[in-house]
Structure formats: C-alpha cells, structure tokens
Design an enzyme around this catalytic site. Structure first.
Site, PDB file in Angstrom:
ATOM      1  N   SER A   1     -36.035  25.092  -1.469  1.00 17.11           N
ATOM      2  CA  SER A   1     -35.304  24.733  -0.259  1.00 17.11           C
ATOM      3  C   SER A   1     -35.326  25.902   0.735  1.00 17.11           C
ATOM      4  CB  SER A   1     -33.881  24.303  -0.631  1.00 17.11           C
ATOM      5  OG  SER A   1     -33.224  23.697   0.443  1.00 17.11           O
TER       6      SER A   1
ATOM      7  N   ASP B   1     -35.930  12.932  -0.289  1.00 17.33           N
ATOM      8  CA  ASP B   1     -35.445  14.215   0.223  1.00 17.33           C
ATOM      9  C   ASP B   1     -35.708  14.262   1.714  1.00 17.33           C
ATOM     10  OD1 ASP B   1     -34.955  16.886   0.835  1.00 17.33           O
ATOM     11  OD2 ASP B   1     -36.535  17.678  -0.461  1.00 17.33           O
TER      12      ASP B   1
ATOM     13  N   HIS C   1     -33.666  16.007  -3.504  1.00 18.78           N
ATOM     14  CA  HIS C   1     -33.586  17.436  -3.227  1.00 18.78           C
ATOM     15  C   HIS C   1     -32.613  18.078  -4.225  1.00 18.78           C
ATOM     16  CE1 HIS C   1     -34.173  20.814  -0.374  1.00 18.78           C
ATOM     17  NE2 HIS C   1     -33.006  21.207  -0.852  1.00 18.78           N
TER      18      HIS C   1
END
Length: 330
Positions: A164, A259, A289
């Site tokens: 991320s 995501d 995610h």
C-alpha cells in the site's frame, strides 16, 4: 437486482470483521491520533508470529536534518550469510500502522526467504507530511546498503518492498536511487501499491465501498499526507507519473481485484514493462486491500507470499549464478 459480491467467499467473513473494528476514516473519524487509538484497541491476531533467528530494535541515522529512524531488523535462522536483504516499508496510508502492525509480515518474509529484513518506522502524517516519509525511506535504504556486512547480507541481493503506502515508498525510493546513482536495488516488490494519488481510476469507482478499504479512506489518507497545498501529481507521491521509468530494478507487483488501488498497481506494472523493466505480477481478482497480511486464513495470501518469497530468493540466486535471470522477477 443486487450487485453480485466479487469478493472471494473465503475472504468475506474476514473483510466484514475488519470493517467492524476499523475507524471510519474521513467520516466520523477525521483525527489521526483518534484513528490510531481505535486501531490500537482492536483485537490482535490469535496466530503466533512466525519464528525467526533474531529480532533487534534500533535507531539509525535519518535524512539530513531529520531525526533518527527506528527500525526493526529480522535475521533468519541458520548459518551466517551473506543473505538477501529486504528494506520493508509498512502500509497504512502514510498515517497509521507501524513496526508492530506489520511484524508478522516482516517475520514471514525473513523466515520463508531466509532473508534479513529491515522494517522501517518512517515518520507519519499529518504530523510529518510529505516528503518526510520519502526522506526517511531513502535514508533507511542508504543505511542498509552501507551496513550489509554488519547485517550479514549481500549488497547485490538488496530489495525494497512494501504494501500500500509502503509499496508507494518502495517504488519512489527505487526511482530516487536510480536518479542519485545508488544504492543499487536488485528487486522492487510492490504489494497493492499506491502509485497515482489523483485517485481517478475505474477501480476507485468499482471498489469504492464494501471491500474494507474505501475510496473515502483513500481520500482522507491523501489529505493527511499532502496537506492543503500538496501536489498529487508529484512523482515522489505518484510514481506512475514519473517522466522516465527506464533503468529501474526488476519489479514484482501484487494486486487485488476488490481494491480501489487495483488499477493503478496494474498500470504501474504495465508502464514499467513498456519502459523495458522486467516485471512479474501476482493478480488476485477476488481479494481485498490488506489480504497479504493473512496467510493463516487465506489461500490467496499464501500464494501471494510464496510469490514474493520466490522473488527475494531469486535475487540471491542471481548473485550466485553470476547473472542468471532466475526466479519470477526475471
């Protein structure tokens, strides 16, 4: 007709449970300190952490003019190196999470790849907005490269990795290292990375809600990181928008179909490939995610972890084979 749930049925109970305890960022929760307090009170994992040879917390010098950087160094079991070494940047939107939140992930990489892992506790926004995290990430990379002998690591098998926001930092420091003439990076491992802070891809619309990370969360993270005057098109924020992607290290990109960041991760992989960079991808259409952190619960997470481990191992194998492409990062 109701919209079909695209999430893997194995993941739906986990996503629902996580959503229950995760702060409503950008909604009822707008203060970063409060968000961190809520996360700290959430239930911890019932699974024992992966066993590694040794773990050391220490501080390393920060960027010029910046404070020291806390890091956690994981060393594998077994004999002396040199081992592959991974500089790992945790996710959390540049605002939340820390060394503890990603401890199990760092341990799993260390154990399964037989690699030294240096997890970096870079400064968080909004207390320290962009480019503080970037400065810390690059300083940490330079420190690791300069201390490979002490770490029992192989300078030629040095990777950067992150998930991320951490994947964003890994991609950004790979570009900075190229432009600054080093350190040399063998692999960049980007797990559902944030690569385009303009947040206008189709997956932002398709996955705006209902799959744990929401578009509202992402907008709040960007606001905290950049502040009112930050430029989301700055390539140190959005590495996809860099003018030149040639000469970067081989990349492995993990994406999740449910995501908001899916499309920008795949777009970065495609742009790197178009620039002549060797790229491999692991795509998981039914995942969300954050799934990478749950190999105990999700088959796809175990597969994603195994793919990343193979990329790390291949960096050391390349060194031993004196240029053999090796592994899935070829």
């Amino acid at each position: 007709m109701p919209t079909p749930d695209r999430l893997n049925p194995q993941a739906r109970p986990l996503v629902d449970a996580m959503t229950t305890v995760f702060p409503d960022l950008g909604g009822t929760v707008t203060d970063a300190t409060e968000a961190r307090r809520i996360l700290a009170a959430a239930p911890t994992s019932p699974f024992p952490p992966p066993v590694v040879g040794a773990v050391e917390d220490r501080e390393i010098p920060g960027a010029p003019g910046g404070p020291p950087i806390p890091v956690r160094i994981y060393r594998p079991e077994g004999g002396p190196g040199p081992r592959p070494v991974v500089v790992f940047f945790h996710g959390g939107g540049w605002v939340i999470c820390d060394l503890d939140s990603h401890d199990s992930t760092a341990r799993a990489l260390c154990r399964d790849a037989g690699a030294v892992v240096v997890s970096v506790d870079y400064r968080l926004a909004p207390e320290h907005r962009f480019p503080a995290a970037v400065d810390d990430a690059y300083a940490a990379l330079c420190w690791v490269a300069g201390h490979v002998a002490e770490l029992g690591a192989d300078a030629a098998a040095l990777s950067v990795a992150g998930d991320s926001a951490g994947g964003n930092l890994a991609a950004v420091v790979a570009q900075i290292a190229r432009d600054e003439g080093g350190p040399a990076i063998a692999r960049q491992i980007l797990v559902y990375p944030a690569t385009d802070a303009r947040q206008k891809t189709g997956s932002f619309d398709d996955n705006a809600d209902g799959y744990f990370l929401t578009a509202a969360h992402c907008a709040w993270f960007r606001e905290q990181y950049l502040g009112p005057d930050g430029d989301p098109a700055d390539p140190r924020v959005s590495p996809l928008l860099a003018d030149d992607l040639t000469g970067l290290p081989p990349a492995h990109v993990v994406t999740a179909g449910c995501d908001p960041l899916c499309d920008e991760g795949r777009a970065y992989a495609s742009a790197l490939r178009d620039a002549g960079v060797p790229v491999t991808e692991s795509r998981f259409p039914g995942m969300f995610h954050g799934f990478f952190g749950f190999p105990e619960l999700l088959d796809d997470a175990r597969r994603a972890l195994a793919d990343v481990v193979e990329v790390i191992v291949s960096s050391g194998r390349d060194r031993k084979n004196d240029g053999d492409a090796g592994g899935r990062a070829g």
